[in-house]
Design a protein around this motif. Sequence first.
Motif, PDB file in Angstrom:
ATOM      1  N   ALA A  19       0.834  -1.203   0.000  1.00 27.49           N
ATOM      2  CA  ALA A  19       0.000   0.000   0.000  1.00 27.49           C
ATOM      3  C   ALA A  19       0.866   1.249   0.000  1.00 27.49           C
ATOM      4  CB  ALA A  19      -0.926  -0.014   1.211  1.00 27.49           C
ATOM      5  N   HIS A  20       2.032   1.158   0.646  1.00 29.12           N
ATOM      6  CA  HIS A  20       2.964   2.288   0.704  1.00 29.12           C
ATOM      7  C   HIS A  20       4.359   1.781   0.344  1.00 29.12           C
ATOM      8  CE1 HIS A  20      -0.345   3.122   3.599  1.00 29.12           C
ATOM      9  NE2 HIS A  20      -0.308   4.319   3.045  1.00 29.12           N
ATOM     10  N   GLU A  21       4.811   2.117  -0.845  1.00 30.03           N
ATOM     11  CA  GLU A  21       6.119   1.678  -1.314  1.00 30.03           C
ATOM     12  C   GLU A  21       7.241   2.523  -0.702  1.00 30.03           C
ATOM     13  OE1 GLU A  21       6.945  -0.804  -3.177  1.00 30.03           O
ATOM     14  OE2 GLU A  21       5.107  -1.455  -4.202  1.00 30.03           O
ATOM     15  N   ASP A  23      10.251   5.039  -0.851  1.00 35.76           N
ATOM     16  CA  ASP A  23      10.396   6.224  -1.700  1.00 35.76           C
ATOM     17  C   ASP A  23      11.731   6.891  -1.434  1.00 35.76           C
ATOM     18  OD1 ASP A  23       9.938   8.328  -3.411  1.00 35.76           O
ATOM     19  OD2 ASP A  23       8.647   9.423  -2.007  1.00 35.76           O
ATOM     20  N   HIS A  24      12.658   6.728  -2.386  1.00 34.09           N
ATOM     21  CA  HIS A  24      13.986   7.346  -2.278  1.00 34.09           C
ATOM     22  C   HIS A  24      14.668   7.019  -0.943  1.00 34.09           C
ATOM     23  CE1 HIS A  24      11.914   9.804  -5.361  1.00 34.09           C
ATOM     24  NE2 HIS A  24      13.117   9.839  -5.929  1.00 34.09           N
ATOM     25  N   GLY A  25      14.618   5.747  -0.595  1.00 35.49           N
ATOM     26  CA  GLY A  25      15.291   5.318   0.626  1.00 35.49           C
ATOM     27  C   GLY A  25      14.464   5.454   1.888  1.00 35.49           C
ATOM     28  N   ILE A  26      13.318   6.106   1.786  1.00 37.47           N
ATOM     29  CA  ILE A  26      12.443   6.251   2.954  1.00 37.47           C
ATOM     30  C   ILE A  26      11.574   4.999   3.057  1.00 37.47           C
ATOM     31  CG2 ILE A  26      10.607   7.594   4.025  1.00 37.47           C
ATOM     32  CD1 ILE A  26      11.638  10.027   2.501  1.00 37.47           C
ATOM     33  N   PRO A  27      11.626   4.296   4.197  1.00 37.37           N
ATOM     34  CA  PRO A  27      10.904   3.028   4.308  1.00 37.37           C
ATOM     35  C   PRO A  27       9.399   3.157   4.103  1.00 37.37           C
ATOM     36  CG  PRO A  27      12.495   3.257   6.082  1.00 37.37           C
ATOM     37  CD  PRO A  27      12.427   4.582   5.388  1.00 37.37           C
ATOM     38  N   GLY A  28       8.845   2.168   3.433  1.00 36.60           N
ATOM     39  CA  GLY A  28       7.402   2.055   3.283  1.00 36.60           C
ATOM     40  C   GLY A  28       6.908   0.844   4.059  1.00 36.60           C
ATOM     41  N   ASP A  29       5.927   0.142   3.515  1.00 34.42           N
ATOM     42  CA  ASP A  29       5.406  -1.044   4.190  1.00 34.42           C
ATOM     43  C   ASP A  29       6.426  -2.176   4.154  1.00 34.42           C
ATOM     44  OD1 ASP A  29       3.101   0.355   4.599  1.00 34.42           O
ATOM     45  OD2 ASP A  29       1.982  -0.613   2.975  1.00 34.42           O
ATOM     46  N   ALA A  30       6.416  -3.000   5.208  1.00 31.42           N
ATOM     47  CA  ALA A  30       7.343  -4.132   5.275  1.00 31.42           C
ATOM     48  C   ALA A  30       6.904  -5.285   4.391  1.00 31.42           C
ATOM     49  CB  ALA A  30       7.476  -4.619   6.718  1.00 31.42           C
ATOM     50  N   GLY A  31       5.588  -5.464   4.246  1.00 27.50           N
ATOM     51  CA  GLY A  31       5.085  -6.631   3.534  1.00 27.50           C
ATOM     52  C   GLY A  31       4.241  -6.300   2.325  1.00 27.50           C
ATOM     53  N   TYR A  32       4.136  -7.286   1.447  1.00 29.65           N
ATOM     54  CA  TYR A  32       3.268  -7.205   0.273  1.00 29.65           C
ATOM     55  C   TYR A  32       1.910  -7.807   0.629  1.00 29.65           C
ATOM     56  CZ  TYR A  32       7.509  -6.364  -2.521  1.00 29.65           C
ATOM     57  OH  TYR A  32       8.680  -5.839  -3.033  1.00 29.65           O
ATOM     58  N   ASP A  33       0.860  -7.063   0.445  1.00 26.05           N
ATOM     59  CA  ASP A  33      -0.474  -7.593   0.686  1.00 26.05           C
ATOM     60  C   ASP A  33      -0.819  -8.631  -0.388  1.00 26.05           C
ATOM     61  OD1 ASP A  33      -0.918  -5.962   2.887  1.00 26.05           O
ATOM     62  OD2 ASP A  33      -1.855  -4.372   1.703  1.00 26.05           O
ATOM     63  N   THR A 158     -10.204 -10.227  -1.216  1.00 21.43           N
ATOM     64  CA  THR A 158      -9.964  -9.685   0.119  1.00 21.43           C
ATOM     65  C   THR A 158      -8.504  -9.913   0.512  1.00 21.43           C
ATOM     66  OG1 THR A 158     -12.227 -10.208   0.775  1.00 21.43           O
ATOM     67  CG2 THR A 158     -10.639  -9.813   2.548  1.00 21.43           C
ATOM     68  N   VAL A 159      -7.879  -8.916   1.094  1.00 23.80           N
ATOM     69  CA  VAL A 159      -6.509  -9.079   1.586  1.00 23.80           C
ATOM     70  C   VAL A 159      -6.526 -10.103   2.718  1.00 23.80           C
ATOM     71  CG1 VAL A 159      -4.563  -7.955   2.729  1.00 23.80           C
ATOM     72  CG2 VAL A 159      -5.811  -6.745   0.934  1.00 23.80           C
ATOM     73  N   CYS A 160      -5.727 -11.156   2.589  1.00 24.37           N
ATOM     74  CA  CYS A 160      -5.741 -12.243   3.578  1.00 24.37           C
ATOM     75  C   CYS A 160      -4.440 -12.375   4.351  1.00 24.37           C
ATOM     76  CB  CYS A 160      -6.059 -13.573   2.898  1.00 24.37           C
ATOM     77  SG  CYS A 160      -4.899 -14.030   1.592  1.00 24.37           S
ATOM     78  N   GLY A 161      -3.441 -11.598   3.995  1.00 28.44           N
ATOM     79  CA  GLY A 161      -2.167 -11.683   4.700  1.00 28.44           C
ATOM     80  C   GLY A 161      -1.099 -10.861   3.989  1.00 28.44           C
ATOM     81  N   GLN A 162       0.116 -11.012   4.486  1.00 27.24           N
ATOM     82  CA  GLN A 162       1.242 -10.278   3.919  1.00 27.24           C
ATOM     83  C   GLN A 162       2.424 -11.211   3.690  1.00 27.24           C
ATOM     84  OE1 GLN A 162       1.899  -7.186   6.887  1.00 27.24           O
ATOM     85  NE2 GLN A 162       0.879  -5.693   5.573  1.00 27.24           N
ATOM     86  N   LEU A 163       3.220 -10.887   2.687  1.00 30.34           N
ATOM     87  CA  LEU A 163       4.454 -11.600   2.396  1.00 30.34           C
ATOM     88  C   LEU A 163       5.625 -10.675   2.718  1.00 30.34           C
ATOM     89  CD1 LEU A 163       3.568 -13.243  -1.034  1.00 30.34           C
ATOM     90  CD2 LEU A 163       3.146 -14.102   1.270  1.00 30.34           C
TER      91      LEU A 163
END
Length: 201
Positions: A19-21, A23-33, A158-163
């Motif tokens: 949901a949040h990638e 951006d220029h080295g600034i951390p986003g989400d840890a997992g892929y929905d 439906t989002v069921c988890g994260q990778l």
Amino acid sequence: MIPTIKIMLDDGAFMPAKAHEWDHGIPGDAGYDVKVLSVETTRIDPIAGSHIGWVRVKIDTGVHVEPTRGFRIMAVPNSRVTKTGFSLPNSPGTIDANYRGSIKFVYLYPFNVWKGIEEVMPQHTGGLLPAIPRRVVVEKSDYENVKSYAESFWAPGTVCGQLIVVPDYDSRLEVVESLSETSRGDGGFGSTDGKETVDGK
């Protein structure tokens, strides 16, 4: 090093996404929905003496992965699940780097089997016998309601988890006669909660 995760999708499967990638080295989400492709439910009856059974919800994402060498995937529930009664028994799930099958999530949801006594009137006897009710043990289960709820909650898309991508290190085992000493030693089961000192006093 930024690892690359090769993705293969079954027909109708959804592409994992953040949901949040970053951006220029600034951390986003840890997992892929990841999202539901299909759902299969089964009933797990209560063990002897219990009135609680489980609806087992097997979710197929249709997502296959091949991570860069030196990395692997962890499959974890997303925060949405904390607001429900669903649990993921093997959380976090390890997706070994050599696994090429579809990633699946298995959730459990409890259902109640209520057993009680109910008075049942006998069948019509034409007035030959008095209408004396008999007491029988009845079972009233909310399994079907819980099953329907689970299937609607985990509808396709439906989002069921994260990778989550994590390092994967090779290792080897070495049998030795003794291990190095530490301040903790063999203390376990809450021995580090501050209630004990190193010498046990």
